[in-house]
Motif scaffolding. Structure first.
Motif, PDB file in Angstrom:
ATOM      1  N   CYS A 211       0.843  -1.203   0.000  1.00 18.39           N
ATOM      2  CA  CYS A 211       0.000   0.000   0.000  1.00 18.39           C
ATOM      3  C   CYS A 211       0.878   1.254   0.000  1.00 18.39           C
ATOM      4  O   CYS A 211       0.622   2.206  -0.752  1.00 18.39           O
ATOM      5  N   LEU A 212       1.937   1.241   0.823  1.00 17.28           N
ATOM      6  CA  LEU A 212       2.875   2.370   0.842  1.00 17.28           C
ATOM      7  C   LEU A 212       3.557   2.526  -0.513  1.00 17.28           C
ATOM      8  O   LEU A 212       3.729   3.649  -1.005  1.00 17.28           O
ATOM      9  N   TYR A 213       3.952   1.407  -1.100  1.00 19.58           N
ATOM     10  CA  TYR A 213       4.575   1.449  -2.428  1.00 19.58           C
ATOM     11  C   TYR A 213       3.659   2.149  -3.431  1.00 19.58           C
ATOM     12  O   TYR A 213       4.108   2.987  -4.217  1.00 19.58           O
ATOM     13  N   PHE A 214       2.387   1.775  -3.412  1.00 19.07           N
ATOM     14  CA  PHE A 214       1.457   2.348  -4.386  1.00 19.07           C
ATOM     15  C   PHE A 214       1.302   3.849  -4.185  1.00 19.07           C
ATOM     16  O   PHE A 214       1.413   4.633  -5.145  1.00 19.07           O
ATOM     17  N   PHE A 215       1.051   4.272  -2.951  1.00 15.13           N
ATOM     18  CA  PHE A 215       0.730   5.684  -2.711  1.00 15.13           C
ATOM     19  C   PHE A 215       1.965   6.584  -2.710  1.00 15.13           C
ATOM     20  O   PHE A 215       1.856   7.770  -3.048  1.00 15.13           O
ATOM     21  N   LEU A 216       3.131   6.059  -2.339  1.00 14.65           N
ATOM     22  CA  LEU A 216       4.333   6.898  -2.305  1.00 14.65           C
ATOM     23  C   LEU A 216       5.121   6.880  -3.606  1.00 14.65           C
ATOM     24  O   LEU A 216       5.752   7.874  -3.966  1.00 14.65           O
ATOM     25  N   LEU A 217       5.101   5.737  -4.317  1.00 10.65           N
ATOM     26  CA  LEU A 217       5.908   5.625  -5.529  1.00 10.65           C
ATOM     27  C   LEU A 217       5.103   5.831  -6.803  1.00 10.65           C
ATOM     28  O   LEU A 217       5.511   6.586  -7.687  1.00 10.65           O
ATOM     29  N   TYR A 218       3.964   5.138  -6.906  1.00 12.34           N
ATOM     30  CA  TYR A 218       3.272   5.079  -8.198  1.00 12.34           C
ATOM     31  C   TYR A 218       2.137   6.090  -8.345  1.00 12.34           C
ATOM     32  O   TYR A 218       1.956   6.639  -9.438  1.00 12.34           O
ATOM     33  N   ALA A 219       1.379   6.341  -7.294  1.00 14.69           N
ATOM     34  CA  ALA A 219       0.293   7.310  -7.404  1.00 14.69           C
ATOM     35  C   ALA A 219       0.803   8.691  -7.848  1.00 14.69           C
ATOM     36  O   ALA A 219       0.210   9.310  -8.743  1.00 14.69           O
ATOM     37  N   PRO A 220       1.921   9.207  -7.266  1.00 12.55           N
ATOM     38  CA  PRO A 220       2.429  10.508  -7.746  1.00 12.55           C
ATOM     39  C   PRO A 220       2.827  10.485  -9.223  1.00 12.55           C
ATOM     40  O   PRO A 220       2.606  11.456  -9.950  1.00 12.55           O
ATOM     41  N   ARG A 221       3.405   9.364  -9.677  1.00 14.21           N
ATOM     42  CA  ARG A 221       3.813   9.271 -11.088  1.00 14.21           C
ATOM     43  C   ARG A 221       2.600   9.229 -12.011  1.00 14.21           C
ATOM     44  O   ARG A 221       2.622   9.798 -13.101  1.00 14.21           O
ATOM     45  N   ILE A 222       1.553   8.530 -11.570  1.00 13.01           N
ATOM     46  CA  ILE A 222       0.327   8.480 -12.367  1.00 13.01           C
ATOM     47  C   ILE A 222      -0.294   9.872 -12.496  1.00 13.01           C
ATOM     48  O   ILE A 222      -0.769  10.266 -13.563  1.00 13.01           O
ATOM     49  N   ILE A 223      -0.247  10.629 -11.401  1.00 11.80           N
ATOM     50  CA  ILE A 223      -0.824  11.981 -11.406  1.00 11.80           C
ATOM     51  C   ILE A 223      -0.016  12.912 -12.305  1.00 11.80           C
ATOM     52  O   ILE A 223      -0.561  13.707 -13.071  1.00 11.80           O
ATOM     53  N   VAL A 224       1.319  12.820 -12.206  1.00 14.82           N
ATOM     54  CA  VAL A 224       2.196  13.704 -12.988  1.00 14.82           C
ATOM     55  C   VAL A 224       2.164  13.333 -14.469  1.00 14.82           C
ATOM     56  O   VAL A 224       2.163  14.216 -15.340  1.00 14.82           O
ATOM     57  N   LYS A 225       2.158  12.027 -14.781  1.00 13.38           N
ATOM     58  CA  LYS A 225       2.166  11.574 -16.178  1.00 13.38           C
ATOM     59  C   LYS A 225       0.991  10.620 -16.422  1.00 13.38           C
ATOM     60  O   LYS A 225       1.170   9.404 -16.550  1.00 13.38           O
ATOM     61  N   PRO A 226      -0.225  11.155 -16.481  1.00 15.36           N
ATOM     62  CA  PRO A 226      -1.402  10.284 -16.600  1.00 15.36           C
ATOM     63  C   PRO A 226      -1.482   9.522 -17.918  1.00 15.36           C
ATOM     64  O   PRO A 226      -2.220   8.539 -18.009  1.00 15.36           O
TER      65      PRO A 226
END
Length: 263
Positions: A211-226
């Motif tokens: 869960c931490l991996y998703f919200f700290l690593l990947y969620a920000p990248r998805i938001i920045v580069k959708p």
């Protein structure tokens, strides 16, 4: 006297896990239609109609998501989903690992597919049985595939420590140390699941870590580069594994209560 583990809380954990797996499958299914041409290149060359198979798997992901959310279909849907991921391991990833044994990315992709297979069978094992329906013994293999995959991820965190450290957000301090700590966690939790010792604790730790991996690593990248499919795929693979860990935790709670408080 030992008290029974709170069943309603873990039931919610199991339900949340099913939802996370289903949401991830919906993302994968949609991606297969948006990027069908690219996905077709991943289909083995010996299979005819590669574009057809890309779309077929996309439909299968969407159907599996619907089945998992509908309790009466959850067992069958998750079982077949696991079979599909197992075929991915055999037909797609194993030949690539054999062809490039020193390529860490191929090993990661292969064990992600194996973890998804194991997670699907964990979900199938946790689904309620119909009257007179007997559990499928082979579904027990799911937790071993799941545990083995996280042992592999843990080893990779040590073998490729510098690469793992570079994946984290720059504002988090002590990233090299954190990479090794997560590797140790994956290694320990995966081993515990393999030997069926402290499975509940191991599943909870894996659920929290992913869960931490998703919200700290990947969620920000998805938001920045959708529009970049990479973070979507990797992120929702992690989220699906988080969901599988939650389902395993819920199922392990039942096993603990049945063993300590037999009816």
């Amino acid at each position: 006297m030992m008290a029974a583990i709170d069943h309603p809380t873990m039931k919610k954990s199991e339900t949340l896990g099913r939802i996370l797996v289903a949401v991830s499958l919906i993302v994968f299914g949609v991606q297969h239609f948006i990027y069908g041409g690219f996905v077709a290149t991943l289909v083995p060359a010996f299979m005819p109609g590669r574009l057809f198979w890309a779309y077929f798997v996309g439909v299968a992901f969407l159907a599996a998501a619907a089945g998992i959310l509908y309790k009466l279909m959850a067992r069958a849907a998750a079982t077949m989903l696991g079979v599909m991921f197992f075929l991915f391991v055999l037909l797609l990833h194993t030949p690539r690992i054999i062809g490039s044994p020193s390529n860490g990315n191929e090993w990661t992709s292969g064990f992600v597919a194996l973890a998804m297979c194991g997670g699907a069978w964990i979900l199938a094992s946790a689904a309620p049985l119909e009257e007179r329906e007997k559990p499928d013994p082979f579904l027990r293999v799911g937790r071993y595939f799941f545990g083995l995959s996280f042992v592999a991820f843990g080893i990779q965190h040590f073998v490729y420590g510098r690469v793992s450290a570079g994946l984290g957000p720059p504002w988090i301090p002590g990233q090299p140390l954190l990479a090794y700590l997560f590797g140790l966690l994956f290694l320990g939790a995966g081993s515990a699941i393999l030997i069926r010792k402290q499975t509940l604790l191991a599943a909870i730790l894996l659920g929290a870590a992913t869960c931490l991996y998703f919200f700290l690593l990947y969620a920000p990248r998805i938001i920045v580069k959708p529009h970049d499919p990479g973070p979507w795929t990797s992120g929702f693979e992690i989220l699906a594994m988080c969901g599988s860990a939650l389902v395993l935790a819920g199922n392990s709670t039942k096993e603990v209560n049945e063993r300590v408080f037999p009816t």
